[in-house]
Design a protein around this motif. Structure first.
Motif, PDB file in Angstrom:
ATOM      1  N   ASN A  25      84.987  52.548  86.424  1.00 42.64           N
ATOM      2  CA  ASN A  25      84.145  51.193  86.988  1.00 42.64           C
ATOM      3  C   ASN A  25      85.215  49.994  86.537  1.00 42.64           C
ATOM      4  N   GLY A  26      86.087  50.130  87.132  1.00 40.08           N
ATOM      5  CA  GLY A  26      86.910  48.891  87.077  1.00 40.08           C
ATOM      6  C   GLY A  26      86.675  47.816  88.113  1.00 40.08           C
ATOM      7  N   SER A  27      87.309  46.691  87.936  1.00 31.30           N
ATOM      8  CA  SER A  27      87.005  45.374  88.816  1.00 31.30           C
ATOM      9  C   SER A  27      88.156  45.283  89.881  1.00 31.30           C
ATOM     10  N   TYR A  28      87.726  45.007  91.183  1.00 28.47           N
ATOM     11  CA  TYR A  28      88.654  45.158  92.437  1.00 28.47           C
ATOM     12  C   TYR A  28      87.924  44.116  93.277  1.00 28.47           C
ATOM     13  N   PRO A  29      88.869  43.475  94.166  1.00 22.72           N
ATOM     14  CA  PRO A  29      88.038  42.605  95.283  1.00 22.72           C
ATOM     15  C   PRO A  29      87.448  43.634  96.429  1.00 22.72           C
ATOM     16  N   TYR A  30      88.038  44.987  96.628  1.00 20.86           N
ATOM     17  CA  TYR A  30      87.533  45.780  97.636  1.00 20.86           C
ATOM     18  C   TYR A  30      87.320  47.165  97.064  1.00 20.86           C
ATOM     19  N   PHE A  31      86.315  48.051  97.441  1.00 22.95           N
ATOM     20  CA  PHE A  31      86.091  49.404  97.160  1.00 22.95           C
ATOM     21  C   PHE A  31      86.270  50.328  98.452  1.00 22.95           C
ATOM     22  N   ASP A  32      87.074  51.170  98.652  1.00 28.51           N
ATOM     23  CA  ASP A  32      87.161  52.237  99.832  1.00 28.51           C
ATOM     24  C   ASP A  32      86.820  53.437  99.482  1.00 28.51           C
ATOM     25  N   GLU A  33      85.488  53.781  99.432  1.00 28.64           N
ATOM     26  CA  GLU A  33      84.940  55.128  98.559  1.00 28.64           C
ATOM     27  C   GLU A  33      85.445  56.302  99.454  1.00 28.64           C
ATOM     28  N   GLY A  65      77.997  40.440  88.287  1.00 32.59           N
ATOM     29  CA  GLY A  65      78.925  41.691  88.747  1.00 32.59           C
ATOM     30  C   GLY A  65      80.307  41.472  88.230  1.00 32.59           C
ATOM     31  N   LYS A  66      80.952  42.716  88.455  1.00 32.21           N
ATOM     32  CA  LYS A  66      82.441  42.631  87.989  1.00 32.21           C
ATOM     33  C   LYS A  66      83.461  42.322  89.151  1.00 32.21           C
ATOM     34  N   THR A  67      82.918  42.458  90.497  1.00 35.73           N
ATOM     35  CA  THR A  67      83.890  42.027  91.368  1.00 35.73           C
ATOM     36  C   THR A  67      84.847  40.926  91.364  1.00 35.73           C
ATOM     37  N   MET A  68      86.035  41.164  91.424  1.00 34.27           N
ATOM     38  CA  MET A  68      86.980  40.237  91.066  1.00 34.27           C
ATOM     39  C   MET A  68      87.470  39.393  92.293  1.00 34.27           C
ATOM     40  N   PRO A  69      87.658  38.144  92.154  1.00 32.62           N
ATOM     41  CA  PRO A  69      88.344  37.244  93.297  1.00 32.62           C
ATOM     42  C   PRO A  69      89.581  37.844  93.921  1.00 32.62           C
ATOM     43  N   LEU A  70      89.875  37.572  95.103  1.00 29.40           N
ATOM     44  CA  LEU A  70      91.077  38.060  95.735  1.00 29.40           C
ATOM     45  C   LEU A  70      92.217  37.091  95.299  1.00 29.40           C
ATOM     46  N   VAL A  71      93.247  37.355  94.839  1.00 28.70           N
ATOM     47  CA  VAL A  71      94.499  36.451  94.444  1.00 28.70           C
ATOM     48  C   VAL A  71      94.826  35.843  95.775  1.00 28.70           C
ATOM     49  N   ARG A 272      90.432  39.906 104.834  1.00 26.83           N
ATOM     50  CA  ARG A 272      90.230  38.520 104.694  1.00 26.83           C
ATOM     51  C   ARG A 272      91.235  37.610 105.014  1.00 26.83           C
ATOM     52  N   VAL A 273      90.987  36.698 105.852  1.00 25.84           N
ATOM     53  CA  VAL A 273      92.041  35.766 106.506  1.00 25.84           C
ATOM     54  C   VAL A 273      91.798  34.373 105.871  1.00 25.84           C
ATOM     55  N   ASP A 274      92.641  33.682 105.270  1.00 29.00           N
ATOM     56  CA  ASP A 274      92.511  32.493 104.826  1.00 29.00           C
ATOM     57  C   ASP A 274      92.008  31.452 105.571  1.00 29.00           C
ATOM     58  N   THR A 275      91.380  30.369 105.250  1.00 23.44           N
ATOM     59  CA  THR A 275      90.745  29.420 105.901  1.00 23.44           C
ATOM     60  C   THR A 275      91.779  28.665 106.586  1.00 23.44           C
ATOM     61  N   GLU A 276      92.864  28.385 105.905  1.00 25.50           N
ATOM     62  CA  GLU A 276      93.744  27.529 106.351  1.00 25.50           C
ATOM     63  C   GLU A 276      94.311  28.212 107.638  1.00 25.50           C
ATOM     64  N   ILE A 277      94.586  29.493 107.635  1.00 29.01           N
ATOM     65  CA  ILE A 277      94.991  30.042 109.050  1.00 29.01           C
ATOM     66  C   ILE A 277      94.127  30.050 110.136  1.00 29.01           C
ATOM     67  N   GLN A 278      92.775  30.030 109.741  1.00 27.71           N
ATOM     68  CA  GLN A 278      91.672  30.042 110.740  1.00 27.71           C
ATOM     69  C   GLN A 278      91.533  28.632 111.448  1.00 27.71           C
ATOM     70  N   ASN A 279      91.802  27.436 110.393  1.00 30.05           N
ATOM     71  CA  ASN A 279      91.979  26.385 111.107  1.00 30.05           C
ATOM     72  C   ASN A 279      93.117  26.081 111.952  1.00 30.05           C
ATOM     73  N   SER A 280      94.457  26.768 111.552  1.00 28.65           N
ATOM     74  CA  SER A 280      95.458  26.661 112.486  1.00 28.65           C
ATOM     75  C   SER A 280      95.325  27.349 113.776  1.00 28.65           C
ATOM     76  N   ILE A 281      94.599  28.402 113.854  1.00 21.87           N
ATOM     77  CA  ILE A 281      94.355  29.363 115.083  1.00 21.87           C
ATOM     78  C   ILE A 281      93.265  28.258 115.920  1.00 21.87           C
ATOM     79  N   ALA A 282      92.322  27.762 115.212  1.00 20.72           N
ATOM     80  CA  ALA A 282      91.379  26.936 116.119  1.00 20.72           C
ATOM     81  C   ALA A 282      91.882  25.717 116.456  1.00 20.72           C
ATOM     82  N   ALA A 283      93.184  25.078 115.901  1.00 17.78           N
ATOM     83  CA  ALA A 283      93.762  23.833 116.186  1.00 17.78           C
ATOM     84  C   ALA A 283      94.608  24.043 117.780  1.00 17.78           C
ATOM     85  N   GLU A 284      94.811  25.335 117.792  1.00 18.96           N
ATOM     86  CA  GLU A 284      95.576  25.620 119.157  1.00 18.96           C
ATOM     87  C   GLU A 284      94.747  26.134 120.230  1.00 18.96           C
TER      88      GLU A 284
END
Length: 414
Positions: A25-33, A65-71, A272-284
């Motif tokens: 029962n460790g902490s991770y950003p995602y689980f793939d059962e 909960g124990k879910t950790m944030p993604l680095v 997960r796609v960083d918001t900065e990248i989503q903004n770059s895509i939208a800008a084009e």
């Protein structure tokens, strides 16, 4: 996780029986059962307690909960005071990392196994690099042969330069790293660049790559048969895409291709796609052709690589990342699909692409090469009934079975 899931699957073929010690029962950003299906029934797995700060961290920020944030790496978004404070605590009070609370539990469990089983060798794998402190304690107490496996650099890991680490912290971390390297009977790394980084401090150092499991991939004939041409040329990225991996020239090239050729293109992300990248895509002006999908289980993600018209691969656009090779590259290669890659053109990942006859790595600042590779892939798709598939088999040297054979040979040697 996948590296040793696959090693544990294939090592018995080469005469080695793994016994696994991990957390419960460790902490991770995602689980793939779904990956639990790959744990062989006869494989002995010991799960221990652990102490991790993520539950407390979540409580302090008003979440349960124990879910950790993604680095995140390379993001330019403004941080709150709380984020800065927790980052400072993480950087200086949890050395080498926030998983160090597992060490006493793992040592206790391993000692029980070592005194009741006929064990020939110990392997620790990191990150978390605190796992190597377990190997260090066991080596000092029992003297067993010990391999320290590094899936990423330790003190040289890419995000350390972005953390507010004091000089005392850096010194302590470096001393722990050097002690592990000098004490382990052998150090295993995943890239030639990492080998160069550690040489001179390790007793013995060997490169064993990550790879791909053949059972997850289709043979060439089947891969082509399911890759019939669809209405749109689909560019896919599978996994987490961070701000420092933003290929802005690709978004510009897609916009130009659409403007000049009325190209029928779709951008599709899974993970997960960083918001900065989503903004770059939208800008084009590409928001209407872009789809963002959540994290999915491994086999579904692999299936998406088969049917992509073009796969996006990106190393961090940061200094000192020439040694970075992500596990993604091997699964991309095994799909036989065309790849457009961004990163250091003289780095380890670029060398792998060249060694198997794929299109060269593109510097993030090279717009003309970006447009050339995109145009070539699109032209093939528009003129044929399916997207391009590589028939060259040089990538097959990177199967998980072959990498397990190398590890077994190393174990035999020590």
């Amino acid at each position: 996780m996948q590296r040793f899931l696959k090693f544990s699957k294939f090592l018995p073929e080469f005469g080695w029986e793994p016994i696994i010690v991990t957390v419960n029962n460790g902490s991770y950003p995602y689980f793939d059962e779904s990956l639990l299906k790959e744990v062989a029934p006869e494989l002995r797995v010991y799960r221990t307690k652990t102490f991790e700060p993520f539950e407390l961290y979540n409580l302090l920020r008003g979440q349960k909960g124990k879910t950790m944030p993604l680095v995140t790496v390379g993001t330019h978004s403004k941080k709150t005071f709380f984020q800065k404070l927790t980052e400072y605590i993480r950087a200086n009070f949890f050395v080498p990392d926030a998983r160090k609370g597992w060490v006493p539990y793992a040592v206790k469990q391993a000692e029980e196994i070592l005194t009741t089983e006929k064990i020939d060798a110990i392997i620790t794998t990191g990150p978390p690099h605190s796992a190597h402190l377990i190997g260090l304690k066991l080596k000092e107490k029992f003297g067993f042969k010990w391999i320290a496996d590094f899936r990423d650099p330790w003190t040289g890991i890419v995000y350390n330069d972005m953390l507010p680490r004091t000089e005392a912290t850096q010194k302590k971390d470096s001393e722990l790293e050097t002690k592990v390297l000098k004490t382990a009977d052998c150090t295993v790394v995943i890239s030639p660049g990492m080998k160069e980084q550690f040489e001179g401090r390790a007793k013995k150092i060997v490169v064993i790559f990550n790879g791909y499991d053949e059972s997850n991939f289709l043979p060439l004939s089947e891969s082509i048969s399911i890759n019939k041409k669809e209405e749109f040329f689909t560019i896919r990225y599978i996994g987490n895409l961070m701000a420092s991996q933003n290929p802005t020239n690709l978004w510009k090239a897609i916009a130009e291709l659409q403007h000049t050729n009325a190209a029928k293109i779709k951008l599709e992300f899974t993970g997960r796609v960083d918001t900065e990248i989503q903004n770059s895509i939208a800008a084009e002006g590409l928001s209407d052709i872009t789809t963002y999908n959540p994290f999915t289980e491994q086999q579904k993600a692999i299936n998406l690589t088969h049917t992509a018209s073009l796969l996006l691969f990106a190393i961090f656009n940061l200094p000192n990342v020439k040694l970075v090779i992500t596990g993604k590259i091997f699964e991309y290669l095994a799909s036989r699909s065309e790849i457009i890659s961004f990163g250091p053109v003289d780095g380890d990942a670029a060398a792998i692409l060249k060694s198997v006859g794929r299109k060269p790595m593109i510097d993030f600042n090279n717009y003309s090469e970006t447009l050339n590779q995109l145009q070539a892939a699109y032209n093939y798709w528009s003129q044929n009934s399916h997207s391009f598939k590589y028939s060259d088999r040089r990538f097959e040297k990177f199967t998980r079975r072959n990498q397990a054979a190398a590890l077994a040979g190393l174990l035999n040697g020590i």
